[in-house]
Write a protein that holds these residues in place. Structure first.
Motif, PDB file in Angstrom:
ATOM      1  N   GLN A  41       0.825  -1.213   0.000  1.00 26.95           N
ATOM      2  CA  GLN A  41       0.000   0.000   0.000  1.00 26.95           C
ATOM      3  C   GLN A  41       0.858   1.262   0.000  1.00 26.95           C
ATOM      4  O   GLN A  41       0.372   2.346  -0.333  1.00 26.95           O
ATOM      5  CB  GLN A  41      -0.925   0.029   1.222  1.00 26.95           C
ATOM      6  N   CYS A  42       2.122   1.119   0.375  1.00 25.30           N
ATOM      7  CA  CYS A  42       3.031   2.265   0.461  1.00 25.30           C
ATOM      8  C   CYS A  42       4.093   2.218  -0.637  1.00 25.30           C
ATOM      9  O   CYS A  42       5.214   2.717  -0.439  1.00 25.30           O
ATOM     10  CB  CYS A  42       3.702   2.303   1.832  1.00 25.30           C
ATOM     11  N   VAL A  43       3.757   1.623  -1.759  1.00 23.51           N
ATOM     12  CA  VAL A  43       4.717   1.491  -2.849  1.00 23.51           C
ATOM     13  C   VAL A  43       5.259   2.868  -3.237  1.00 23.51           C
ATOM     14  O   VAL A  43       4.532   3.864  -3.234  1.00 23.51           O
ATOM     15  CB  VAL A  43       4.076   0.793  -4.065  1.00 23.51           C
ATOM     16  N   TYR A  44       6.535   2.936  -3.550  1.00 25.14           N
ATOM     17  CA  TYR A  44       7.325   4.122  -3.868  1.00 25.14           C
ATOM     18  C   TYR A  44       7.705   4.931  -2.632  1.00 25.14           C
ATOM     19  O   TYR A  44       8.484   5.877  -2.741  1.00 25.14           O
ATOM     20  CB  TYR A  44       6.647   5.028  -4.910  1.00 25.14           C
ATOM     21  N   TRP A  45       7.157   4.584  -1.473  1.00 17.32           N
ATOM     22  CA  TRP A  45       7.694   5.119  -0.207  1.00 17.32           C
ATOM     23  C   TRP A  45       7.630   4.027   0.860  1.00 17.32           C
ATOM     24  O   TRP A  45       7.567   4.294   2.050  1.00 17.32           O
ATOM     25  CB  TRP A  45       6.947   6.388   0.228  1.00 17.32           C
ATOM     26  N   GLU A  46       7.729   2.774   0.395  1.00 13.45           N
ATOM     27  CA  GLU A  46       7.672   1.639   1.308  1.00 13.45           C
ATOM     28  C   GLU A  46       8.835   1.644   2.304  1.00 13.45           C
ATOM     29  O   GLU A  46       8.717   1.123   3.416  1.00 13.45           O
ATOM     30  CB  GLU A  46       7.659   0.312   0.537  1.00 13.45           C
ATOM     31  N   ASP A  47       9.961   2.253   1.907  1.00 14.99           N
ATOM     32  CA  ASP A  47      11.102   2.330   2.826  1.00 14.99           C
ATOM     33  C   ASP A  47      10.805   3.256   4.007  1.00 14.99           C
ATOM     34  O   ASP A  47      11.032   2.892   5.173  1.00 14.99           O
ATOM     35  CB  ASP A  47      12.359   2.786   2.079  1.00 14.99           C
ATOM     36  N   LEU A  48      10.262   4.445   3.744  1.00 19.12           N
ATOM     37  CA  LEU A  48       9.945   5.368   4.835  1.00 19.12           C
ATOM     38  C   LEU A  48       8.885   4.790   5.761  1.00 19.12           C
ATOM     39  O   LEU A  48       8.990   4.902   6.995  1.00 19.12           O
ATOM     40  CB  LEU A  48       9.486   6.716   4.274  1.00 19.12           C
ATOM     41  N   ASP A  49       7.864   4.164   5.202  1.00 21.18           N
ATOM     42  CA  ASP A  49       6.838   3.523   6.031  1.00 21.18           C
ATOM     43  C   ASP A  49       7.460   2.480   6.944  1.00 21.18           C
ATOM     44  O   ASP A  49       7.115   2.382   8.128  1.00 21.18           O
ATOM     45  CB  ASP A  49       5.771   2.897   5.130  1.00 21.18           C
ATOM     46  N   LEU A  50       8.395   1.697   6.416  1.00 18.08           N
ATOM     47  CA  LEU A  50       9.097   0.692   7.224  1.00 18.08           C
ATOM     48  C   LEU A  50       9.880   1.365   8.350  1.00 18.08           C
ATOM     49  O   LEU A  50       9.810   0.940   9.517  1.00 18.08           O
ATOM     50  CB  LEU A  50      10.045  -0.118   6.340  1.00 18.08           C
ATOM     51  N   PHE A  51      10.621   2.428   8.026  1.00 20.05           N
ATOM     52  CA  PHE A  51      11.431   3.107   9.044  1.00 20.05           C
ATOM     53  C   PHE A  51      10.559   3.670  10.163  1.00 20.05           C
ATOM     54  O   PHE A  51      10.919   3.589  11.342  1.00 20.05           O
ATOM     55  CB  PHE A  51      12.236   4.255   8.421  1.00 20.05           C
ATOM     56  N   LEU A  52       9.444   4.265   9.801  1.00 14.07           N
ATOM     57  CA  LEU A  52       8.575   4.878  10.802  1.00 14.07           C
ATOM     58  C   LEU A  52       8.008   3.834  11.751  1.00 14.07           C
ATOM     59  O   LEU A  52       7.942   4.049  12.972  1.00 14.07           O
ATOM     60  CB  LEU A  52       7.443   5.643  10.121  1.00 14.07           C
ATOM     61  N   ARG A  53       7.605   2.693  11.213  1.00 13.86           N
ATOM     62  CA  ARG A  53       7.072   1.645  12.082  1.00 13.86           C
ATOM     63  C   ARG A  53       8.169   1.038  12.947  1.00 13.86           C
ATOM     64  O   ARG A  53       7.928   0.691  14.104  1.00 13.86           O
ATOM     65  CB  ARG A  53       6.361   0.578  11.234  1.00 13.86           C
ATOM     66  N   MET A  54       9.380   0.908  12.404  1.00 12.90           N
ATOM     67  CA  MET A  54      10.494   0.449  13.225  1.00 12.90           C
ATOM     68  C   MET A  54      10.801   1.440  14.347  1.00 12.90           C
ATOM     69  O   MET A  54      11.059   1.049  15.495  1.00 12.90           O
ATOM     70  CB  MET A  54      11.726   0.232  12.353  1.00 12.90           C
ATOM     71  N   ALA A  55      10.771   2.737  14.018  1.00  9.99           N
ATOM     72  CA  ALA A  55      11.087   3.757  15.012  1.00  9.99           C
ATOM     73  C   ALA A  55      10.045   3.828  16.124  1.00  9.99           C
ATOM     74  O   ALA A  55      10.325   4.353  17.203  1.00  9.99           O
ATOM     75  CB  ALA A  55      11.217   5.117  14.338  1.00  9.99           C
ATOM     76  N   SER A  56       8.846   3.317  15.868  1.00 16.03           N
ATOM     77  CA  SER A  56       7.816   3.311  16.907  1.00 16.03           C
ATOM     78  C   SER A  56       8.086   2.250  17.966  1.00 16.03           C
ATOM     79  O   SER A  56       7.499   2.284  19.049  1.00 16.03           O
ATOM     80  CB  SER A  56       6.429   3.099  16.289  1.00 16.03           C
ATOM     81  N   LEU A  57       8.985   1.290  17.678  1.00 19.27           N
ATOM     82  CA  LEU A  57       9.275   0.193  18.605  1.00 19.27           C
ATOM     83  C   LEU A  57      10.722   0.151  19.059  1.00 19.27           C
ATOM     84  O   LEU A  57      11.043  -0.535  20.032  1.00 19.27           O
ATOM     85  CB  LEU A  57       8.926  -1.150  17.940  1.00 19.27           C
ATOM     86  N   SER A  58      11.610   0.827  18.365  1.00 17.25           N
ATOM     87  CA  SER A  58      13.035   0.672  18.628  1.00 17.25           C
ATOM     88  C   SER A  58      13.755   1.961  18.278  1.00 17.25           C
ATOM     89  O   SER A  58      13.215   2.831  17.594  1.00 17.25           O
ATOM     90  CB  SER A  58      13.576  -0.479  17.776  1.00 17.25           C
ATOM     91  N   LYS A  59      14.997   2.076  18.714  1.00 21.04           N
ATOM     92  CA  LYS A  59      15.820   3.216  18.326  1.00 21.04           C
ATOM     93  C   LYS A  59      16.339   3.000  16.909  1.00 21.04           C
ATOM     94  O   LYS A  59      16.755   1.902  16.539  1.00 21.04           O
ATOM     95  CB  LYS A  59      16.988   3.392  19.301  1.00 21.04           C
TER      96      LYS A  59
END
Length: 358
Positions: free
Chosen positions: A174-192
């Motif tokens: 669903q976040c194609v062409y910005w799938e990397d930023l979506d991944l980073f944001l969800r990772m940052a919500s759980l970890s440094k």
């Protein structure tokens, strides 16, 4: 979130789609790393430009390469999930097929994640290079001190913990062409999430970028969704419900034409997007619209002058970020604490998908 994993096994992963003529440089920069104990998982995602044959050549030379050849193109998000799914190591290093990794990149990132069990991902600042490999922009340490939703590192420079990736559900179509930023944001919500201040990566801006070679209407709608989702985060809410909305008839955020045009600009070409901005942009009497109109106009008339102006702005910001530039790593500072319902692709679905080339 305290993350525990072995730090003695690395999988480098790289999806490839029509990456010639820069593919050899990307592959060799990984195979020549100072830390050589890794597997290199590559998916050829239905290339038609000779990349498949070149990858087979490399796989025949180095046993660390595990090459998968897809019968059809499945796109950036699905191919990124595929290579991680095929990886065996607890630490995953991403590589993009037209970029260059510094020789000590893996060794240095491994050391960071070994020393920082509270960190789930580490990226690095980068040099920006063009089609010919010339440096067109230096690293931007000002991004280390700037609180914002955009990560200060390029996608291909990251190393992350596999357990964190599985826990949030991987990349989302669903976040194609910005799938990397979506991944980073969800990772940052759980970890440094950390950034290494020394540039250990060369990020190429070229005509082979997905934001240039793919359908412009689809790319523009996707980037418009990205900005609307980030606006939700500004309001302190997640953006899960927006991912299912249609944007076919929407007028688009003017900033998306700068985002698309930046790739063209730093690849050394002339971004001709003023007409598309006038036809498709949501133009309003505000600074956002005024800046977008000025940017696209100058980019069309004098791209050299626009590059010079942007370098000047970045140079001034970098002068004010000397302390951050001296720190080995800096945590990515988000404007506010993020919280996601994490309703993406379930980890068990990633693991259970048949391990065959698409």
């Amino acid at each position: 979130m305290l993350l525990q994993s072995r730090t003695d096994a690395i999988s480098v992963v790289m999806p490839v789609y029509n990456a010639m003529p820069h593919l050899d440089g990307a592959v060799s920069s990984i195979l020549n790393q100072s830390h050589g104990d890794f597997e290199f998982v590559i998916l050829d995602d239905g290339s038609t430009d000779g990349s498949t044959e070149r990858l087979r050549h490399w796989a025949g030379k180095d046993s660390r390469i595990r090459l998968h050849v897809g019968k059809r193109n499945i796109g950036p998000a699905a191919s990124s999930n595929y290579v991680v799914r095929e990886a065996k190591g607890p630490l995953i290093a991403r590589m993009d097929a037209d970029d260059i990794s510094h020789r000590e990149r893996l060794e240095r990132q491994l050391r960071v994640l070994t020393d920082r069990p509270d960190a789930g991902l580490v990226g690095t600042l980068c040099h920006v290079i063009d089609d010919q490999g010339r440096t067109v922009r230096g690293p931007d340490p000002w991004r280390l001190r700037h609180s914002g939703w955009f990560a200060p590192f390029p996608h291909g420079s990251i190393m992350f913990r596999r357990e964190l990736f599985d826990g949030i559900g991987g990349y989302r179509d669903q976040c194609v062409y910005w799938e990397d930023l979506d991944l980073f944001l969800r990772m940052a919500s759980l970890s440094k999430v950390l950034t290494m201040s020394e540039p250990l990566y060369e990020h190429r801006q070229s005509g082979s970028s997905t934001r240039i070679k793919c359908d412009p209407d689809r790319v523009e709608r996707a980037v418009d969704l990205e900005y609307r989702c980030l606006a939700r985060l500004d309001e302190g809410r997640d953006y899960e419900d927006l991912l299912a909305e249609s944007t076919e008839s929407r007028r688009l955020d003017p900033r998306i034409f700068q985002a698309r045009g930046s790739v063209v600009l730093w690849s050394g070409h002339r971004p001709r997007l003023l007409g598309r901005l006038l036809r498709r942009g949501k133009l309003q009497p505000n600074l956002r619209t005024l800046f977008a109109l000025g940017w696209t106009t100058l980019g069309s008339v004098s791209p050299g002058a626009l590059r010079l102006a942007l370098k000047g702005i970045a140079g001034g910001r970098n002068l004010a970020a000397q302390s951050e530039a001296k720190a080995p790593t800096v945590e990515w500072r988000l404007p506010r604490k993020t919280s996601f319902r994490l309703r993406g692709l379930a980890p068990e679905k990633i693991r259970d998908t048949p391990a065959t080339a698409p």
